[in-house]
Design a protein around this motif. Structure first.
Motif, short mmCIF file in Angstrom:
data_model
loop_
_atom_site.label_atom_id
_atom_site.label_comp_id
_atom_site.label_asym_id
_atom_site.label_seq_id
_atom_site.Cartn_x
_atom_site.Cartn_y
_atom_site.Cartn_z
N UNK A 141 53.54 0.05 36.85
CA UNK A 141 54.86 -0.41 36.42
C UNK A 141 55.27 0.19 35.08
N UNK A 142 54.29 0.75 34.36
CA UNK A 142 54.60 1.41 33.09
C UNK A 142 55.21 2.79 33.29
N UNK A 143 55.16 3.30 34.51
CA UNK A 143 55.72 4.62 34.80
C UNK A 143 57.21 4.51 35.09
N UNK A 144 57.88 5.65 35.08
CA UNK A 144 59.31 5.71 35.34
C UNK A 144 59.62 5.18 36.75
N UNK A 145 60.47 4.15 36.89
CA UNK A 145 60.80 3.60 38.21
C UNK A 145 61.32 4.65 39.19
N UNK A 146 62.10 5.61 38.69
CA UNK A 146 62.61 6.65 39.57
C UNK A 146 61.48 7.51 40.11
N UNK A 147 60.46 7.73 39.29
CA UNK A 147 59.29 8.48 39.75
C UNK A 147 58.56 7.71 40.85
N UNK A 148 58.38 6.41 40.65
CA UNK A 148 57.68 5.60 41.64
C UNK A 148 58.41 5.61 42.98
N UNK A 149 59.73 5.62 42.94
CA UNK A 149 60.50 5.65 44.19
C UNK A 149 60.31 6.96 44.93
N UNK A 150 59.94 8.02 44.21
CA UNK A 150 59.78 9.33 44.83
C UNK A 150 58.38 9.53 45.41
N UNK A 151 57.45 8.65 45.05
CA UNK A 151 56.07 8.77 45.53
C UNK A 151 55.95 8.05 46.87
N UNK A 152 55.20 8.63 47.80
CA UNK A 152 55.02 8.01 49.12
C UNK A 152 54.32 6.66 48.98
N UNK A 153 54.58 5.76 49.93
CA UNK A 153 53.94 4.44 49.90
C UNK A 153 52.42 4.58 49.91
N UNK A 154 51.91 5.49 50.73
CA UNK A 154 50.46 5.65 50.83
C UNK A 154 49.87 6.10 49.50
N UNK A 155 50.55 6.99 48.80
CA UNK A 155 50.03 7.46 47.51
C UNK A 155 50.16 6.39 46.44
N UNK A 156 51.19 5.56 46.51
CA UNK A 156 51.30 4.44 45.58
C UNK A 156 50.11 3.51 45.74
N UNK A 157 49.77 3.18 46.99
CA UNK A 157 48.62 2.30 47.23
C UNK A 157 47.34 2.98 46.77
N UNK A 158 47.23 4.29 47.03
CA UNK A 158 46.04 5.03 46.60
C UNK A 158 45.88 4.97 45.08
N UNK A 159 46.97 5.18 44.35
CA UNK A 159 46.91 5.13 42.89
C UNK A 159 46.55 3.73 42.40
N UNK A 160 47.06 2.71 43.08
CA UNK A 160 46.72 1.33 42.71
C UNK A 160 45.23 1.06 42.91
N UNK A 161 44.69 1.48 44.04
CA UNK A 161 43.26 1.35 44.31
C UNK A 161 42.44 2.00 43.20
N UNK A 162 42.85 3.20 42.82
CA UNK A 162 42.09 3.95 41.82
C UNK A 162 42.24 3.36 40.43
N UNK A 163 43.40 2.76 40.14
CA UNK A 163 43.58 2.09 38.86
C UNK A 163 42.68 0.88 38.75
N UNK A 164 42.57 0.11 39.82
CA UNK A 164 41.68 -1.05 39.83
C UNK A 164 40.23 -0.61 39.74
N UNK A 165 39.89 0.46 40.45
CA UNK A 165 38.52 0.98 40.38
C UNK A 165 38.18 1.40 38.96
N UNK A 166 39.12 2.03 38.27
CA UNK A 166 38.88 2.47 36.90
C UNK A 166 38.67 1.28 35.98
N UNK A 167 39.49 0.23 36.16
CA UNK A 167 39.34 -0.98 35.34
C UNK A 167 37.99 -1.63 35.56
N UNK A 168 37.56 -1.66 36.82
CA UNK A 168 36.26 -2.25 37.14
C UNK A 168 35.12 -1.43 36.53
N UNK A 169 35.25 -0.11 36.57
CA UNK A 169 34.20 0.76 36.05
C UNK A 169 34.01 0.61 34.55
N UNK A 170 35.12 0.33 33.85
CA UNK A 170 35.00 0.19 32.40
C UNK A 170 34.79 -1.26 31.98
#
Length: 294
Positions: A84-113
């Protein structure tokens, strides 16, 4: 009371689970986060890890219910603190599958640290537990095949499909690097991590046709652990989205037949041909009634 199914399902992305995932799931860490959980991961001879009923479950009864707010969706990704910190217009341009992928990886990164669950939002706890299980899972799709192995499919449309999918993912990641390279680097999201998340979604997520004509891609904690059964009827009765009074939506898995305590509970992944099963999970099913010569 539920108002009943609110969407029509089309073929789920099949997957298989590893024994390592069974170990990671004992005790079943997701159970406290689910509204209904009457099955848990267990090893079954001949098919690996699946979901075993804790008690007898009659046909039509719920095996699992998880609030949609705790599932991985594009909307959940866009509302997460990181994305949500990214540009909303950018998020609208990203595919749904890639949005979910980025969310998964963001949570994985938080867990790792070792970050707190609040770092990934109010639903952070269940997502962190789910990511741990996903990291322990074995995945095989046609995207994992070497170029030499793919020669076995020469002349088949699936060889072309996997080549195009791989090219699309590489192109999309390259475009994301150009625009949000610092964001990706901060979460240690490289190409291999991006492909890992996409392979998970290819193998495990479900898709629904919505009433407004759109499609909704969902990866549900616990939903992705059920195995496929050719005995289960194809339709939208076993896996569905329901809306309770007040508008609360849930992903629900119901028993397609009577299951006894200790029996493996399954559902239908949909009417997928062996070519599609090979693409999404790296296996084929003898006697698949949905197979066809193409």
């Amino acid at each position: 009371q539920d108002s009943g199914p609110q969407a029509t399902r089309f073929p789920r992305r099949p997957r298989q689970l590893s024994d390592a995932m069974a170990a990671a799931a004992e005790p079943f860490a997701l159970e406290p986060h689910l509204e209904v959980c009457r099955a848990r991961p267990a090893h079954f001879e001949g098919c690996g890890v699946g979901m075993r009923c804790d008690e007898a479950v009659r046909k039509g009864e719920e095996l699992l219910r998880v609030p949609l707010s705790k599932c991985w969706t594009a909307e959940a990704a866009k509302s997460s603190p990181e994305l949500s910190a990214l540009d909303p217009e950018l998020l609208e341009a990203v595919s749904d599958e890639s949005l979910i992928a980025l969310h998964l990886l963001a949570v994985r990164a938080a867990s790792a640290r070792g970050g707190a669950a609040e770092e990934v939002g109010a639903e952070g706890a269940v997502r962190r537990e789910h990511v741990k299980l996903l990291e322990a899972a074995e995945i095989e799709t046609l995207l994992d095949w070497s170029l030499e192995d793919l020669q076995l499919l020469t002349g088949s449309k699936w060889a072309m499909v996997v080549a195009q999918q791989r090219a699309d993912m590489l192109e999309e990641f390259s475009e994301l690097e150009d625009v949000i390279g610092d964001f990706l680097a901060g979460l240690q999201i490289d190409l291999q991590a991006f492909l890992w998340a996409h392979r998970l979604l290819l193998s495990r997520s479900v898709h629904f046709y919505m009433e407004d004509g759109s499609t909704l891609q969902v990866l549900g904690p616990g939903q992705d652990m059920f195995n496929h059964s050719l005995d289960a009827p194809v339709g939208d009765e076993d896996v569905s989205l329901t809306t309770a009074q007040g508008g609360r939506r849930s992903l629900v898995i119901r028993a397609y037949k009577d299951f006894e305590a200790g029996e493996q509970a399954c559902y239908s992944y949909g009417g997928a041909s062996n070519g599609r099963l090979l693409l999404m999970a790296g296996f084929v099913l003898p006697g698949n009634a949905f197979d066809a010569v193409e």
